[in-house]
Design a protein around this motif. Structure first.
Motif, PDB file in Angstrom:
ATOM      1  N   UNK A 151       0.827  -1.199   0.000  1.00 16.63           N
ATOM      2  CA  UNK A 151       0.000   0.000   0.000  1.00 16.63           C
ATOM      3  C   UNK A 151       0.859   1.246   0.000  1.00 16.63           C
ATOM      4  N   UNK A 152       1.909   1.241  -0.810  1.00 18.39           N
ATOM      5  CA  UNK A 152       2.918   2.304  -0.749  1.00 18.39           C
ATOM      6  C   UNK A 152       2.437   3.642  -1.290  1.00 18.39           C
ATOM      7  N   UNK A 153       1.357   3.666  -2.063  1.00 18.59           N
ATOM      8  CA  UNK A 153       0.897   4.931  -2.633  1.00 18.59           C
ATOM      9  C   UNK A 153      -0.105   5.654  -1.740  1.00 18.59           C
ATOM     10  N   UNK A 154      -0.570   4.996  -0.683  1.00 18.03           N
ATOM     11  CA  UNK A 154      -1.496   5.653   0.245  1.00 18.03           C
ATOM     12  C   UNK A 154      -0.779   6.623   1.159  1.00 18.03           C
ATOM     13  N   UNK A 180       2.502   3.453 -10.266  1.00 18.92           N
ATOM     14  CA  UNK A 180       3.919   3.074 -10.327  1.00 18.92           C
ATOM     15  C   UNK A 180       4.828   4.268 -10.613  1.00 18.92           C
ATOM     16  N   UNK A 181       4.427   5.142 -11.520  1.00 16.26           N
ATOM     17  CA  UNK A 181       5.250   6.318 -11.809  1.00 16.26           C
ATOM     18  C   UNK A 181       5.370   7.198 -10.570  1.00 16.26           C
ATOM     19  N   UNK A 182       4.285   7.302  -9.831  1.00 14.55           N
ATOM     20  CA  UNK A 182       4.298   8.079  -8.595  1.00 14.55           C
ATOM     21  C   UNK A 182       5.308   7.507  -7.612  1.00 14.55           C
ATOM     22  N   UNK A 183       5.319   6.183  -7.433  1.00 17.23           N
ATOM     23  CA  UNK A 183       6.252   5.561  -6.496  1.00 17.23           C
ATOM     24  C   UNK A 183       7.700   5.725  -6.962  1.00 17.23           C
ATOM     25  N   UNK A 281       0.384  13.834  -1.670  1.00 17.95           N
ATOM     26  CA  UNK A 281      -0.689  14.383  -2.509  1.00 17.95           C
ATOM     27  C   UNK A 281      -2.047  14.340  -1.824  1.00 17.95           C
ATOM     28  N   UNK A 282      -2.870  15.304  -2.138  1.00 15.06           N
ATOM     29  CA  UNK A 282      -4.250  15.292  -1.693  1.00 15.06           C
ATOM     30  C   UNK A 282      -5.053  14.563  -2.768  1.00 15.06           C
ATOM     31  N   UNK A 283      -5.485  13.350  -2.435  1.00 18.89           N
ATOM     32  CA  UNK A 283      -6.240  12.560  -3.408  1.00 18.89           C
ATOM     33  C   UNK A 283      -7.508  13.289  -3.817  1.00 18.89           C
ATOM     34  N   UNK A 284      -8.181  13.843  -2.802  1.00 21.06           N
ATOM     35  CA  UNK A 284      -9.368  14.662  -3.084  1.00 21.06           C
ATOM     36  C   UNK A 284      -9.715  15.461  -1.852  1.00 21.06           C
ATOM     37  N   UNK A 285     -10.179  16.685  -2.082  1.00 15.35           N
ATOM     38  CA  UNK A 285     -10.610  17.575  -1.008  1.00 15.35           C
ATOM     39  C   UNK A 285     -12.135  17.688  -1.053  1.00 15.35           C
ATOM     40  N   UNK A 304      -4.150   7.710  -4.016  1.00 13.15           N
ATOM     41  CA  UNK A 304      -2.804   8.259  -4.091  1.00 13.15           C
ATOM     42  C   UNK A 304      -2.749   9.403  -3.087  1.00 13.15           C
ATOM     43  N   UNK A 305      -2.122   9.183  -1.950  1.00 14.14           N
ATOM     44  CA  UNK A 305      -2.075  10.207  -0.917  1.00 14.14           C
ATOM     45  C   UNK A 305      -3.279  10.154  -0.004  1.00 14.14           C
ATOM     46  N   UNK A 306      -3.815  11.325   0.354  1.00 14.55           N
ATOM     47  CA  UNK A 306      -4.831  11.431   1.399  1.00 14.55           C
ATOM     48  C   UNK A 306      -6.099  12.124   0.930  1.00 14.55           C
ATOM     49  N   UNK A 307      -7.204  11.743   1.553  1.00 20.15           N
ATOM     50  CA  UNK A 307      -8.469  12.474   1.421  1.00 20.15           C
ATOM     51  C   UNK A 307      -8.563  13.444   2.596  1.00 20.15           C
ATOM     52  N   UNK A 308      -9.005  14.661   2.322  1.00 19.09           N
ATOM     53  CA  UNK A 308      -9.064  15.695   3.349  1.00 19.09           C
ATOM     54  C   UNK A 308     -10.406  16.418   3.266  1.00 19.09           C
ATOM     55  N   UNK A 309     -10.909  16.834   4.414  1.00 16.96           N
ATOM     56  CA  UNK A 309     -12.113  17.639   4.493  1.00 16.96           C
ATOM     57  C   UNK A 309     -11.765  19.108   4.700  1.00 16.96           C
TER      58      UNK A 309
END
Length: 312
Positions: A151-154, A180-183, A281-285, A304-309
């Motif tokens: 789960x390396x992209x989370x 993969x490109x991100x990692x 990265x912010x996956x989605x706001x 990819x990254x995190x979800x944020x409110x």
């Protein structure tokens, strides 16, 4: 009593149980501060608690406001607080739910938010950075060793890769091909998860894998990790308590006594930020009002990254 807006659930269930509510304005106790929340991070543990999957480990009182991390501005301080004052921009873990206009936090676990760091990026850091830092400490990694991260992209995986690479540790990370490109950009060697994973990892690490971190909890990541490292001693999972029991590896939830590594983890992460190399990265706001949909997306995974409110 002054009321504030929040998102809460009054019973265990799907994301449909999340609803807007009004709750009492929290009052900081000794050592605590009240934060006017700007952004709140969304983590897998949020939906695991909401669904009741963690009822045996985490006790909640209904209505329960989810959320364990936030960025915001200190607006009130409790007795005995030093080093933090009203008006300070901060980030860190909260002791009351962060899906709210106001939240309480232990002053000693907060750090100052860099002026140039966006609120949403600051809110994405605390849980991911602390969890990754704690797991790497448990694994006792040494320079030149090879680490496998599931789960390396989370969010946690992203921070684990960066902390490990900063220590000159080689990293192999599982992820879907789309990530993969991100990692590679993080300095990791990507590999597709699923059947045949062990053989694919061996091709990338002919000298062997020294340690493994399961941040995904998918399939038999724990079992594959034990196979690749040669035993359970240097395998940690943060996502599969049942797999940990089956294979005799360590499960770290962060709730165990003395487990938290928040301040050193955030200090290290902010050091990467100040150097211009931090990536989370912010996956989605989502707006606070769409917290239910944010948790649904978190449950679907493959982020990819995190979800944020965005609270304000």
């Amino acid at each position: 009593m002054t009321k504030i807006k929040a998102i809460a659930f009054g019973t265990y269930g799907s994301a449909d149980v999340l609803h807007p509510v009004e709750i009492d304005l929290p009052v900081p106790g000794p050592g605590q501060v009240r934060i006017a929340v700007r952004s709140a991070g969304v983590n897998p543990i949020d939906h695991k608690i909401r669904s009741g999957d963690m009822a045996a480990l985490v006790q909640v009182e209904f209505p329960c406001v989810p959320g364990r991390e936030a960025s915001g501005v200190v607006e009130a301080v409790g007795d005995g607080v030093t080093g933090v004052q009203a008006g300070d921009a901060v980030l860190g873990p909260t002791v009351t739910g962060a899906y709210a206009e106001r939240a309480l936090a232990d002053a000693s676990r907060l750090v100052a938010k860099p002026v140039s760091m966006p609120w949403e990026e600051a809110a994405a850091l605390p849980v991911a950075a602390e969890t990754a830092w704690r797991a790497l400490e448990l694994l006792e990694l040494r320079e030149g060793e090879t680490l496998l991260v599931h789960g390396a992209a989370g969010g946690v995986g992203t921070m684990a890769v960066q902390f490990a690479r900063a220590r000159d540790i080689h990293v192999i990370g599982t992820a879907s091909e789309a990530n993969h490109a991100y990692l590679r950009g993080l300095g990791a060697h990507p590999v597709v998860y699923g059947e045949g994973l062990a053989d694919r990892v061996r091709e990338l690490a002919p000298d062997g894998v020294h340690a493994a971190l399961d941040a995904a909890g998918k399939g038999d990541a724990v079992g594959v990790s034990v196979e690749l490292t040669g035993g359970p001693d240097r395998v940690v999972t943060i996502a599969d308590s049942q797999g940990a029991l089956r294979h005799g590896v360590r499960f770290s939830s962060g709730a165990e006594p003395g487990a938290s590594r928040t301040v050193p983890a955030l200090t290290a992460a902010l050091g990467l930020f100040e150097s211009g190399i931090l990536q989370l990265p912010i996956h989605r706001l989502y707006p606070l009002s769409e917290a239910a949909e944010a948790q649904r997306e978190s449950e679907r995974g493959h982020l990819t990254g995190k979800i944020v409110l965005a609270v304000v």
